[in-house]
Every structure is written in structure tokens, then in C-alpha cells.
Design a protein around this motif. Structure first.
Motif, PDB file in Angstrom:
ATOM      1  N   HIS A   1       0.962  -1.313   0.036  1.00 37.98           N
ATOM      2  CA  HIS A   1       0.116  -0.031  -0.158  1.00 37.98           C
ATOM      3  C   HIS A   1       0.887   1.219  -0.011  1.00 37.98           C
ATOM      4  O   HIS A   1       2.106   1.382   0.618  1.00 37.98           O
ATOM      5  N   PHE A   2       0.506   2.326  -0.473  1.00 38.31           N
ATOM      6  CA  PHE A   2       1.141   3.513  -0.762  1.00 38.31           C
ATOM      7  C   PHE A   2       1.601   4.408   0.570  1.00 38.31           C
ATOM      8  O   PHE A   2       2.774   4.756   0.601  1.00 38.31           O
ATOM      9  N   CYS A   3       0.502   4.200   1.348  1.00 35.38           N
ATOM     10  CA  CYS A   3       0.773   4.848   2.654  1.00 35.38           C
ATOM     11  C   CYS A   3       1.861   4.140   3.498  1.00 35.38           C
ATOM     12  O   CYS A   3       2.698   4.739   4.119  1.00 35.38           O
ATOM     13  N   MET A   4       1.929   2.660   3.207  1.00 35.37           N
ATOM     14  CA  MET A   4       2.759   1.982   3.948  1.00 35.37           C
ATOM     15  C   MET A   4       4.237   2.228   3.534  1.00 35.37           C
ATOM     16  O   MET A   4       5.329   2.411   4.368  1.00 35.37           O
ATOM     17  N   GLN A   5       4.671   2.374   2.144  1.00 33.91           N
ATOM     18  CA  GLN A   5       5.950   2.866   1.817  1.00 33.91           C
ATOM     19  C   GLN A   5       6.204   3.941   2.050  1.00 33.91           C
ATOM     20  O   GLN A   5       7.474   4.157   2.235  1.00 33.91           O
ATOM     21  N   ILE A   6       5.499   5.173   2.145  1.00 34.62           N
ATOM     22  CA  ILE A   6       5.840   6.624   2.763  1.00 34.62           C
ATOM     23  C   ILE A   6       6.334   6.335   4.169  1.00 34.62           C
ATOM     24  O   ILE A   6       7.438   6.887   4.592  1.00 34.62           O
ATOM     25  N   VAL A   7       5.499   5.736   4.880  1.00 35.90           N
ATOM     26  CA  VAL A   7       5.795   5.426   6.420  1.00 35.90           C
ATOM     27  C   VAL A   7       7.132   4.737   6.461  1.00 35.90           C
ATOM     28  O   VAL A   7       7.935   4.993   7.446  1.00 35.90           O
ATOM     29  N   ALA A   8       7.243   3.590   5.537  1.00 36.01           N
ATOM     30  CA  ALA A   8       8.456   2.855   5.882  1.00 36.01           C
ATOM     31  C   ALA A   8       9.768   3.894   5.529  1.00 36.01           C
ATOM     32  O   ALA A   8      10.822   3.533   5.936  1.00 36.01           O
ATOM     33  N   VAL A   9       9.772   4.506   4.465  1.00 29.96           N
ATOM     34  CA  VAL A   9      10.782   5.491   4.052  1.00 29.96           C
ATOM     35  C   VAL A   9      10.973   6.484   5.161  1.00 29.96           C
ATOM     36  O   VAL A   9      12.202   6.641   5.506  1.00 29.96           O
ATOM     37  N   LEU A  10      10.092   7.007   5.794  1.00 29.16           N
ATOM     38  CA  LEU A  10      10.179   7.989   6.858  1.00 29.16           C
ATOM     39  C   LEU A  10      10.966   7.349   7.840  1.00 29.16           C
ATOM     40  O   LEU A  10      11.604   7.544   8.670  1.00 29.16           O
ATOM     41  N   GLU A  11      10.395   6.082   8.300  1.00 25.24           N
ATOM     42  CA  GLU A  11      10.914   5.215   9.394  1.00 25.24           C
ATOM     43  C   GLU A  11      12.401   4.927   9.276  1.00 25.24           C
ATOM     44  O   GLU A  11      13.188   5.357  10.102  1.00 25.24           O
ATOM     45  N   GLU A  12      12.663   4.387   8.078  1.00 28.18           N
ATOM     46  CA  GLU A  12      14.081   4.328   7.468  1.00 28.18           C
ATOM     47  C   GLU A  12      14.957   5.723   7.755  1.00 28.18           C
ATOM     48  O   GLU A  12      16.085   5.609   8.131  1.00 28.18           O
ATOM     49  N   LEU A  13      14.286   6.534   7.367  1.00 32.08           N
ATOM     50  CA  LEU A  13      15.394   7.895   7.387  1.00 32.08           C
ATOM     51  C   LEU A  13      15.319   8.211   8.793  1.00 32.08           C
ATOM     52  O   LEU A  13      16.450   8.584   9.211  1.00 32.08           O
ATOM     53  N   GLY A  14      14.305   8.198   9.781  1.00 29.07           N
ATOM     54  CA  GLY A  14      14.655   8.295  11.340  1.00 29.07           C
ATOM     55  C   GLY A  14      15.708   7.234  11.727  1.00 29.07           C
ATOM     56  O   GLY A  14      16.579   7.924  12.503  1.00 29.07           O
ATOM     57  N   LYS A  15      15.701   6.070  11.537  1.00 27.70           N
ATOM     58  CA  LYS A  15      16.637   5.186  11.831  1.00 27.70           C
ATOM     59  C   LYS A  15      18.076   5.475  11.621  1.00 27.70           C
ATOM     60  O   LYS A  15      18.901   5.308  12.170  1.00 27.70           O
ATOM     61  N   ARG A  16      18.348   6.209  10.291  1.00 22.93           N
ATOM     62  CA  ARG A  16      19.455   6.363   9.882  1.00 22.93           C
ATOM     63  C   ARG A  16      19.716   8.040  10.372  1.00 22.93           C
ATOM     64  O   ARG A  16      20.786   8.431   9.406  1.00 22.93           O
ATOM     65  N   ARG A  17      19.086   8.679  10.929  1.00 25.24           N
ATOM     66  CA  ARG A  17      19.263   9.876  11.405  1.00 25.24           C
ATOM     67  C   ARG A  17      19.214  10.886  10.474  1.00 25.24           C
ATOM     68  O   ARG A  17      19.863  11.834  10.104  1.00 25.24           O
ATOM     69  N   GLY A  18      18.558  10.709   9.286  1.00 26.27           N
ATOM     70  CA  GLY A  18      18.322  11.297   8.180  1.00 26.27           C
ATOM     71  C   GLY A  18      16.913  12.120   8.039  1.00 26.27           C
ATOM     72  O   GLY A  18      16.810  13.001   7.079  1.00 26.27           O
ATOM     73  N   LEU A  19      16.113  12.112   9.005  1.00 23.93           N
ATOM     74  CA  LEU A  19      14.893  12.536   8.692  1.00 23.93           C
ATOM     75  C   LEU A  19      14.753  14.004   9.038  1.00 23.93           C
ATOM     76  O   LEU A  19      14.236  14.810   8.081  1.00 23.93           O
ATOM     77  N   THR A  20      15.554  14.629  10.042  1.00 23.28           N
ATOM     78  CA  THR A  20      15.690  15.913   9.944  1.00 23.28           C
ATOM     79  C   THR A  20      16.088  16.842   8.723  1.00 23.28           C
ATOM     80  O   THR A  20      15.249  17.807   8.229  1.00 23.28           O
ATOM     81  N   GLN A  21      17.263  16.223   8.134  1.00 29.20           N
ATOM     82  CA  GLN A  21      17.535  16.816   6.873  1.00 29.20           C
ATOM     83  C   GLN A  21      16.794  16.472   5.561  1.00 29.20           C
ATOM     84  O   GLN A  21      16.549  17.502   4.931  1.00 29.20           O
ATOM     85  N   ALA A  22      16.129  15.409   5.681  1.00 32.94           N
ATOM     86  CA  ALA A  22      14.847  15.286   4.892  1.00 32.94           C
ATOM     87  C   ALA A  22      13.830  16.138   4.809  1.00 32.94           C
ATOM     88  O   ALA A  22      13.191  16.517   3.746  1.00 32.94           O
ATOM     89  N   LEU A  23      13.407  16.716   5.834  1.00 29.59           N
ATOM     90  CA  LEU A  23      12.286  17.429   6.033  1.00 29.59           C
ATOM     91  C   LEU A  23      12.619  19.073   6.138  1.00 29.59           C
ATOM     92  O   LEU A  23      11.766  19.897   5.930  1.00 29.59           O
ATOM     93  N   SER A  24      13.838  19.387   6.310  1.00 30.63           N
ATOM     94  CA  SER A  24      14.488  20.761   6.384  1.00 30.63           C
ATOM     95  C   SER A  24      14.596  21.513   5.081  1.00 30.63           C
ATOM     96  O   SER A  24      14.576  20.744   3.887  1.00 30.63           O
ATOM     97  N   ASN A  25      14.637  22.691   5.150  1.00 29.09           N
ATOM     98  CA  ASN A  25      14.898  23.526   3.699  1.00 29.09           C
ATOM     99  C   ASN A  25      13.807  23.245   2.741  1.00 29.09           C
ATOM    100  O   ASN A  25      14.118  23.592   1.459  1.00 29.09           O
TER     101      ASN A  25
END
Length: 115
Positions: A1-25
Motif C-alpha cells: 500500500h502506498f501509505c505503508m511505503q511512505i511511512v517505511a521510508v520515513l521510518e528508515e530515514l529516522g533510523k539512519r538519522r536523516g529525517l531532519t535533513q529530509a524535512l528541512s529547507n
């Protein structure tokens, strides 16, 4: 499901400490989709563990721009209302669980006393 894919990417970004960078600017145009998605799905139990963290980061990053875009302000206000409503619901459920526990304990005690 599309929503699960988005959440999985966000979760992975969080685990890799990349969420702040991905959401910034982000400008209004690129902030709106992630803010819209987070607002829409934050109260869904399947997605809320990840999206609560995303919402927290979005608030930290963009709290300084509140008042600059009516559209973005509307999403943040909607997000605030969704979280507030969800907190109210969770409190009600916890009270209900407490009441059920009390009834169950009273029933078990009555059963024990009569037996």
C-alpha cells in the motif's frame, strides 16, 4: 500500500538519522505534501508511531515560519487539532479500561467470596 511505503521510508530515514535533513529547507510547495500526509494519517494506529516523530520534527523545524503561509498554517492547525482529539480519545479509553478492570476485579472478588 502506498501509505505503508511512505511511512517505511520515513521510518528508515529516522533510523539512519536523516529525517531532519529530509524535512528541512522546504518551501511551501514541497512542505505541503509531507505536512498533509502527516496530518491525515497521524491518528491511524498503524502509522502513528512513525508520524508522531515526523510531526515533532516538522514542528521543531518550521515553528519559526508560522504566520508566513496561510496554507501551511492551516495544516499545522489541523495537525494540532488531530493530536488534541487523539489525546482526548486515548484518555477516555484509559478511563474506560480502568472502569472495566474495576468491574472485573469486583466480579472476581464476589466469585471468590461465594466459592
Amino acid at each position: 500500500h502506498f501509505c505503508m511505503q511512505i511511512v517505511a521510508v520515513l521510518e528508515e530515514l529516522g533510523k539512519r538519522r536523516g529525517l531532519t535533513q529530509a524535512l528541512s529547507n522546504r518551501d511551501e510547495e514541497s512542505l505541503e505534501p509531507i505536512l498533509s500526509f502527516t496530518t491525515k494519517f497521524i491518528t491511524k494506529p498503524r502509522y502513528s508511531p512513525v508520524l508522531i516523530g515526523v510531526a515533532d520534527k516538522l514542528c521543531d523545524i518550521y515553528s519559526g515560519v508560522v504566520g508566513q503561509s496561510e496554507n501551511i498554517d492551516e495544516y499545522f492547525d489541523k495537525l494540532r487539532r488531530h493530536v488534541k482529539d487523539e489525546c482526548r480519545t486515548q484518555k477516555s479509553l484509559l478511563r474506560l479500561i480502568g472502569q472495566i478492570d474495576a468491574v472485573m476485579c469486583a466480579g472476581m472478588q464476589a466469585e471468590h467470596d461465594s466459592g
